[in-house]
Design a protein around this motif. Structure first.
Motif, PDB file in Angstrom:
ATOM      1  N   PRO A 165       8.709 -16.099  -0.993  1.00 37.38           N
ATOM      2  CA  PRO A 165       7.812 -16.019  -2.152  1.00 37.38           C
ATOM      3  C   PRO A 165       6.384 -15.611  -1.779  1.00 37.38           C
ATOM      4  O   PRO A 165       5.690 -15.005  -2.587  1.00 37.38           O
ATOM      5  N   ARG A 166       5.963 -15.919  -0.557  1.00 31.67           N
ATOM      6  CA  ARG A 166       4.626 -15.511  -0.119  1.00 31.67           C
ATOM      7  C   ARG A 166       4.489 -13.987  -0.168  1.00 31.67           C
ATOM      8  O   ARG A 166       3.422 -13.461  -0.489  1.00 31.67           O
ATOM      9  N   ASP A 167       5.566 -13.280   0.136  1.00 27.60           N
ATOM     10  CA  ASP A 167       5.521 -11.813   0.115  1.00 27.60           C
ATOM     11  C   ASP A 167       5.112 -11.301  -1.265  1.00 27.60           C
ATOM     12  O   ASP A 167       4.323 -10.355  -1.375  1.00 27.60           O
ATOM     13  N   ILE A 168       5.634 -11.914  -2.314  1.00 24.80           N
ATOM     14  CA  ILE A 168       5.296 -11.484  -3.673  1.00 24.80           C
ATOM     15  C   ILE A 168       3.807 -11.648  -3.925  1.00 24.80           C
ATOM     16  O   ILE A 168       3.155 -10.755  -4.476  1.00 24.80           O
ATOM     17  N   VAL A 169       3.259 -12.767  -3.486  1.00 26.45           N
ATOM     18  CA  VAL A 169       1.819 -13.000  -3.655  1.00 26.45           C
ATOM     19  C   VAL A 169       1.021 -11.934  -2.915  1.00 26.45           C
ATOM     20  O   VAL A 169       0.085 -11.338  -3.471  1.00 26.45           O
ATOM     21  N   VAL A 170       1.396 -11.658  -1.675  1.00 25.73           N
ATOM     22  CA  VAL A 170       0.677 -10.657  -0.881  1.00 25.73           C
ATOM     23  C   VAL A 170       0.794  -9.277  -1.530  1.00 25.73           C
ATOM     24  O   VAL A 170      -0.194  -8.536  -1.623  1.00 25.73           O
ATOM     25  N   TYR A 171       1.975  -8.928  -1.987  1.00 25.32           N
ATOM     26  CA  TYR A 171       2.159  -7.630  -2.653  1.00 25.32           C
ATOM     27  C   TYR A 171       1.248  -7.509  -3.870  1.00 25.32           C
ATOM     28  O   TYR A 171       0.553  -6.504  -4.038  1.00 25.32           O
ATOM     29  N   VAL A 172       1.280  -8.512  -4.719  1.00 31.83           N
ATOM     30  CA  VAL A 172       0.520  -8.439  -5.971  1.00 31.83           C
ATOM     31  C   VAL A 172      -0.982  -8.409  -5.693  1.00 31.83           C
ATOM     32  O   VAL A 172      -1.708  -7.591  -6.281  1.00 31.83           O
ATOM     33  N   VAL A 173      -1.454  -9.237  -4.786  1.00 35.89           N
ATOM     34  CA  VAL A 173      -2.889  -9.231  -4.456  1.00 35.89           C
ATOM     35  C   VAL A 173      -3.292  -7.874  -3.893  1.00 35.89           C
ATOM     36  O   VAL A 173      -4.317  -7.300  -4.287  1.00 35.89           O
ATOM     37  N   THR A 174      -2.502  -7.339  -2.993  1.00 39.61           N
ATOM     38  CA  THR A 174      -2.805  -6.030  -2.411  1.00 39.61           C
ATOM     39  C   THR A 174      -2.858  -4.955  -3.490  1.00 39.61           C
ATOM     40  O   THR A 174      -3.785  -4.132  -3.519  1.00 39.61           O
ATOM     41  N   ILE A 175      -1.897  -4.958  -4.384  1.00 43.03           N
ATOM     42  CA  ILE A 175      -1.845  -3.929  -5.429  1.00 43.03           C
ATOM     43  C   ILE A 175      -2.982  -4.101  -6.427  1.00 43.03           C
ATOM     44  O   ILE A 175      -3.546  -3.101  -6.897  1.00 43.03           O
ATOM     45  N   ALA A 195      10.681  -6.364  -7.290  1.00 41.98           N
ATOM     46  CA  ALA A 195      12.126  -6.132  -7.424  1.00 41.98           C
ATOM     47  C   ALA A 195      12.812  -6.121  -6.060  1.00 41.98           C
ATOM     48  O   ALA A 195      13.887  -6.713  -5.896  1.00 41.98           O
ATOM     49  N   VAL A 196      12.197  -5.473  -5.086  1.00 41.96           N
ATOM     50  CA  VAL A 196      12.780  -5.448  -3.739  1.00 41.96           C
ATOM     51  C   VAL A 196      12.841  -6.864  -3.162  1.00 41.96           C
ATOM     52  O   VAL A 196      13.846  -7.260  -2.571  1.00 41.96           O
ATOM     53  N   GLU A 197      11.773  -7.616  -3.347  1.00 47.19           N
ATOM     54  CA  GLU A 197      11.762  -8.989  -2.818  1.00 47.19           C
ATOM     55  C   GLU A 197      12.838  -9.841  -3.499  1.00 47.19           C
ATOM     56  O   GLU A 197      13.561 -10.586  -2.830  1.00 47.19           O
ATOM     57  N   LEU A 198      12.961  -9.723  -4.795  1.00 45.05           N
ATOM     58  CA  LEU A 198      13.989 -10.484  -5.514  1.00 45.05           C
ATOM     59  C   LEU A 198      15.395 -10.022  -5.142  1.00 45.05           C
ATOM     60  O   LEU A 198      16.329 -10.826  -5.089  1.00 45.05           O
ATOM     61  N   PHE A 199      15.549  -8.736  -4.856  1.00 47.29           N
ATOM     62  CA  PHE A 199      16.847  -8.195  -4.439  1.00 47.29           C
ATOM     63  C   PHE A 199      17.310  -8.852  -3.137  1.00 47.29           C
ATOM     64  O   PHE A 199      18.515  -8.996  -2.896  1.00 47.29           O
ATOM     65  N   GLN A 200      16.360  -9.297  -2.337  1.00 52.61           N
ATOM     66  CA  GLN A 200      16.712  -9.961  -1.079  1.00 52.61           C
ATOM     67  C   GLN A 200      17.455 -11.275  -1.315  1.00 52.61           C
ATOM     68  O   GLN A 200      18.174 -11.752  -0.437  1.00 52.61           O
ATOM     69  N   GLY A 214       1.134  -1.085 -11.819  1.00 54.63           N
ATOM     70  CA  GLY A 214       2.268  -1.761 -12.447  1.00 54.63           C
ATOM     71  C   GLY A 214       3.598  -1.336 -11.858  1.00 54.63           C
ATOM     72  O   GLY A 214       4.467  -2.171 -11.582  1.00 54.63           O
ATOM     73  N   ILE A 215       3.746  -0.043 -11.645  1.00 49.56           N
ATOM     74  CA  ILE A 215       5.000   0.472 -11.068  1.00 49.56           C
ATOM     75  C   ILE A 215       5.160  -0.011  -9.631  1.00 49.56           C
ATOM     76  O   ILE A 215       6.239  -0.456  -9.224  1.00 49.56           O
ATOM     77  N   ALA A 216       4.090   0.076  -8.848  1.00 51.68           N
ATOM     78  CA  ALA A 216       4.157  -0.363  -7.447  1.00 51.68           C
ATOM     79  C   ALA A 216       4.465  -1.856  -7.360  1.00 51.68           C
ATOM     80  O   ALA A 216       5.288  -2.281  -6.542  1.00 51.68           O
ATOM     81  N   ALA A 217       3.825  -2.645  -8.205  1.00 56.75           N
ATOM     82  CA  ALA A 217       4.073  -4.089  -8.196  1.00 56.75           C
ATOM     83  C   ALA A 217       5.513  -4.384  -8.617  1.00 56.75           C
ATOM     84  O   ALA A 217       6.186  -5.235  -8.010  1.00 56.75           O
ATOM     85  N   ALA A 218       5.987  -3.691  -9.637  1.00 55.52           N
ATOM     86  CA  ALA A 218       7.372  -3.898 -10.090  1.00 55.52           C
ATOM     87  C   ALA A 218       8.357  -3.565  -8.968  1.00 55.52           C
ATOM     88  O   ALA A 218       9.330  -4.299  -8.747  1.00 55.52           O
ATOM     89  N   ALA A 244       0.840  -1.206   0.000  1.00 52.04           N
ATOM     90  CA  ALA A 244       0.000   0.000   0.000  1.00 52.04           C
ATOM     91  C   ALA A 244       0.873   1.254   0.000  1.00 52.04           C
ATOM     92  O   ALA A 244       0.583   2.223  -0.716  1.00 52.04           O
ATOM     93  N   ALA A 245       1.940   1.231   0.770  1.00 50.22           N
ATOM     94  CA  ALA A 245       2.852   2.383   0.795  1.00 50.22           C
ATOM     95  C   ALA A 245       3.495   2.592  -0.569  1.00 50.22           C
ATOM     96  O   ALA A 245       3.623   3.733  -1.040  1.00 50.22           O
ATOM     97  N   ALA A 246       3.890   1.510  -1.221  1.00 50.08           N
ATOM     98  CA  ALA A 246       4.486   1.628  -2.562  1.00 50.08           C
ATOM     99  C   ALA A 246       3.480   2.238  -3.532  1.00 50.08           C
ATOM    100  O   ALA A 246       3.810   3.129  -4.316  1.00 50.08           O
ATOM    101  N   TYR A 247       2.247   1.754  -3.484  1.00 54.37           N
ATOM    102  CA  TYR A 247       1.196   2.266  -4.369  1.00 54.37           C
ATOM    103  C   TYR A 247       0.977   3.763  -4.128  1.00 54.37           C
ATOM    104  O   TYR A 247       0.953   4.567  -5.059  1.00 54.37           O
ATOM    105  N   LEU A 248       0.834   4.125  -2.865  1.00 65.59           N
ATOM    106  CA  LEU A 248       0.583   5.528  -2.523  1.00 65.59           C
ATOM    107  C   LEU A 248       1.776   6.409  -2.866  1.00 65.59           C
ATOM    108  O   LEU A 248       1.607   7.564  -3.270  1.00 65.59           O
TER     109      LEU A 248
END
Length: 136
Positions: free
Chosen positions: A110-120, A80-85, A72-76, A52-56
Motif C-alpha cells: 500500500p505504501r507504493d500507492i501513496v508514493v505514486y499518488v504523491v509523485t504524480i 491499477a498495476v499495484e492492485l493487479f499485484q 489522472g491517467i498516470a495515477a490510474a 514519473a515514467a507513467a506520467y511521461l
C-alpha cells in the motif's frame, strides 16, 4: 508550412522533452534496480521513478492532454498495476520472464500507492505551472 505541419509542431515540441526525460527516468530506474541494494530507500526511489515514467509516457502518447488529465491517467495506471499485484499474476509472470516485474511489479504494497499518488501530484503541479507560464 502547411496547416497540418503547423498543428504537428506543438505536439512534437511536447513529445521530444517527454521522450528524453522518459529515457533518462528508465535508465536511472534500471540502475537503481540493478546496482543498488534493496532497501526501503531504493524501493521508494523506484516507485517515484515508476510514477514519473507513467506520467511521461502519457505525455508522450497524448501530448495535447491537459496536466490534470495526464496526472489522472498516470495515477490510474499506477494504482491499477499495484492492485493487479493482489492477483499474484505479476509475480507468476515475472518468475517466467523477469522483465515483466519491471513493468507490473511483484507483490502489493500500500505504501507504493501513496508514493505514486504523491509523485504524480507533484509532477502535475509542475506541469500546470509550466503550462501557465508558457501561456503568459
Amino acid at each position: 508550412m502547411g496547416e497540418t505541419e503547423g498543428m504537428l509542431a506543438p505536439a512534437i515540441r511536447r513529445r521530444m522533452p517527454a521522450a528524453a526525460l522518459l529515457a533518462a527516468v528508465v535508465v536511472v530506474g534500471l540502475v537503481v534496480h540493478a546496482a543498488l541494494p534493496d532497501t526501503a530507500v531504493t524501493d521508494i526511489t523506484g516507485d517515484v521513478l515508476y510514477a514519473a515514467a507513467a506520467y511521461l509516457a502519457v505525455v508522450l502518447i497524448a501530448p495535447g492532454l491537459p496536466p490534470l488529465a495526464v496526472g489522472g491517467i498516470a495515477a490510474a495506471w499506477c494504482v491499477a498495476v499495484e492492485l493487479f499485484q493482489l492477483t499474484s499474476l505479476p509475480l507468476a509472470w515475472g518468475a517466467r520472464f523477469a522483465p515483466v516485474m519491471l513493468l507490473l511489479g511483484t507483490v502489493f504494497d500500500p505504501r507504493d500507492i501513496v508514493v505514486y499518488v504523491v509523485t504524480i501530484v507533484v509532477l502535475t503541479g509542475v506541469h500546470l505551472v509550466r503550462a501557465r507560464s508558457r501561456r503568459a
